[in-house]
Write an enzyme that holds these catalytic residues in place. Structure first.
Site, PDB file in Angstrom:
ATOM      1  N   HIS A 474       0.811  -1.218   0.000  1.00 51.68           N
ATOM      2  CA  HIS A 474       0.000   0.000   0.000  1.00 51.68           C
ATOM      3  C   HIS A 474       0.848   1.274   0.000  1.00 51.68           C
ATOM      4  O   HIS A 474       0.571   2.187   0.781  1.00 51.68           O
ATOM      5  CB  HIS A 474      -0.928   0.021   1.219  1.00 51.68           C
ATOM      6  CG  HIS A 474      -1.883  -1.109   1.298  1.00 51.68           C
ATOM      7  ND1 HIS A 474      -2.468  -1.507   2.480  1.00 51.68           N
ATOM      8  CD2 HIS A 474      -2.365  -1.939   0.352  1.00 51.68           C
ATOM      9  CE1 HIS A 474      -3.274  -2.535   2.248  1.00 51.68           C
ATOM     10  NE2 HIS A 474      -3.215  -2.827   0.957  1.00 51.68           N
ATOM     11  N   PRO A 475       1.881   1.418  -0.841  1.00 48.27           N
ATOM     12  CA  PRO A 475       2.663   2.662  -0.823  1.00 48.27           C
ATOM     13  C   PRO A 475       1.771   3.848  -1.195  1.00 48.27           C
ATOM     14  O   PRO A 475       0.884   3.744  -2.052  1.00 48.27           O
ATOM     15  CB  PRO A 475       3.755   2.415  -1.863  1.00 48.27           C
ATOM     16  CG  PRO A 475       3.223   1.339  -2.749  1.00 48.27           C
ATOM     17  CD  PRO A 475       2.376   0.475  -1.865  1.00 48.27           C
TER      18      PRO A 475
END
Length: 536
Positions: A474-475
């Site tokens: 989930h950057p």
């Protein structure tokens, strides 16, 4: 060769880009070029909910970023796989449908308050985008829609280990939650997923596929963008490489960059938009000095707990040999069986330090022994259970930088997972809470041994977290929106790149802070919202 010209160009065909491109065509009647560096989304293993587990390592549909050595993790590097396919993460993820909680978006609105040019980012404002996209097979209320193209469903198959996990966590005092996107996030239950009847509902299938014969939309795959062409302070075109040839396409109206939180800042920096000193180090002429490009990298840190089980429980080897053939036949003949599962079904949101407080930890129950390739151990490959614990609102911040001025070079990524001591403290508390679930019936009598972590004292858990922490895929936050006067704000509240006309960013790199939970649904909301802003 004739000049390549469109009304709008979208760079990156991931979750956000697919939605933005489709809505600009459908609602705006615009001619749109969608450039995607990856491959087609049409593949039987990608379509089946659990298929990606056979492809996650070494597949052309994934591009893996290896972090720089992390000093606070004793010099360890780890991988951050990202989708390399039309649909991006929505074509290769575990399909969990989570939006976060209303306070996530109210926080964004507060950050932008007074400088938002009329752009309301509150929960009430974004909810209409979520509902409009959603085609839920169970829920229909003020929070959920049933008519949208994104098919959202309950798990089509639930493993017994998942049920026992849900019951064990209830025995620890957590309520059963029938809707993690409902009035309260707290509790334990079964996730909903972006699939239906054994087929993934990705952004590519939901939004791009219906326009496959529409002449207003042009989709180019294997098209690697090298830079945005900026002249006199305005973005006018996109330089890209396809089939070994360099080409340039021009936009009459606007260009939208949605290449993901690790590549979007790279594209901007290659275009001369970013931190002036860093660009000078790579011999790139700075057009707009924006120090926030590539800064503020946020990701959800994840740490596993694993145990072996004393029976043939879970999904061990269900995707190989005679078991695979049996499951495939059951699916084809009866439309049932493990192929309807994304490989996980259950999860929880808890606050180990204050049971009634806002959840600090998300958990995923995976009915196999599941570890990333860069954290492999000598652990026996057998029937087992993995519970991963995730800090949902981490304070740690990292960065993305250019590795070189070569557009083909991967960026340098340093996420700093668990570097902030508060994140480490929350992770240890989450590990201890779900270790207790392993010791609680009905799980207790099925667990043969806890294999990770080996001990549960504070120092042992700290070392375990340092050894095994990984991305939750989930950057976010690397080109964030911010208020006027914020020197690190790359975007204004309408997702426009500051100092460059005709250029916006609409993926998860745009968010001021990460939402509490999976990010794929919020990414699609950002694409829908960006199209609204462009269409005015």
């Amino acid at each position: 060769m004739a000049r390549e010209e469109y009304d709008c160009i979208v760079v990156g065909g991931g979750s956000s880009g697919c939605v933005a491109a489709a809505q600009l065509v459908r609602r705006g009647n615009l001619r749109v070029l969608l450039l995607e560096a990856g491959h087609s989304h049409r593949h039987p293993l990608l379509d089946m909910p659990p298929g990606i587990f056979k492809m996650i390592n070494g597949s052309k549909y994934m591009r893996s970023h290896t972090t720089t050595p992390q000093a606070h993790l004793d010099g360890r590097s780890h991988d951050i796989p990202q989708g390399n396919v039309l649909g991006g993460g929505s074509s290769v993820n575990a399909q969990v449908y989570i939006r976060g909680r209303p306070s996530d978006y109210d926080e964004w609105n507060e950050i932008l308050r007074g400088n938002n040019d009329g752009a309301d980012w509150s929960w009430n404002a974004v909810l209409k985008h979520f509902r409009g996209m959603e085609g839920n097979n169970r829920l229909n209320n003020e929070r959920h829609g049933t008519d949208g193209p994104l098919l959202v469903s309950d798990p089509g198959h639930v493993n017994e280990l998942s049920r026992w996990f849900v019951q064990a966590v209830q025995a620890l005092g957590e309520p059963f939650n029938a809707d993690f996107n409902g009035a309260s996030q707290r509790g334990v239950g079964f996730y909903q997923f972006m699939n239906r009847s054994g087929r993934r509902s990705s952004a590519a299938y939901a939004f791009i596929e219906p326009l496959s014969k529409d002449s207003r939309l042009t989709v180019k795959l294997r098209a690697e963008v090298t830079r945005i062409v900026v002249e006199n302070g305005r973005a006018i075109g996109v330089a890209y490489r396809v089939d070994g040839q360099d080409r340039t396409a021009y936009a009459r109206n606007e260009i939208v960059v949605s290449a993901g939180a690790l590549v979007t800042p790279k594209v901007l920096m290659l275009s001369g938009v970013g931190p002036a000193q860093h660009l000078a180090e790579h011999g790139i002429r700075c057009q707009i000095d924006l120090p926030g490009v590539g800064a503020n990298l946020i990701d959800h840190p994840e740490v596993p707990i694993t145990g072996t089980v004393n029976g043939r429980y879970g999904y061990y080897k269900q995707g190989v040999g005679w078991r695979m053939l049996k499951n495939g036949l059951q699916f084809k003949l009866f439309g049932s069986g493990p192929i309807l599962s994304a490989g996980l079904e259950a999860g929880a949101f808890v606050n180990p330090g204050d049971a009634n407080g806002v959840p600090t930890i998300q958990a995923f129950c995976v009915p196999i022994v599941y570890l990333d390739r860069d954290t492999r151990t000598s652990m026996k490959d057998t029937y087992g259970l993995t519970i991963t614990t995730v800090v949902v609102k981490p304070k740690s911040r990292g960065h993305v930088r250019l590795r070189s001025p070569d557009p083909a070079a991967m960026p340098q990524v340093s996420p700093h997972l668990l570097r902030d001591e508060d994140d480490m403290r929350e992770m240890i508390a989450g590990q201890r809470f779900f270790l207790e679930a392993f010791r609680t019936e009905p799980l207790r009598s099925r667990i043969a041994a806890v294999t990770l972590p080996l001990k549960d004292d504070d120092e042992s858990l700290r070392q375990h977290c340092k050894r095994f922490v990984k991305t939750n895929y989930h950057p976010a936050g690397t080109c964030r929106m911010g208020a006027d006067g914020d020197p690190m704000a790359v975007l204004d509240a309408r997702m426009r790149v500051r100092g460059v006309d005709g250029l916006r960013v609409c993926d998860m790199s745009a968010v001021p802070n990460i939402n509490a939970g999976n990010t794929n649904s919020p990414a699609m909301m950002l694409g829908d919202r960006c199209a609204d802003f462009i269409l005015g």
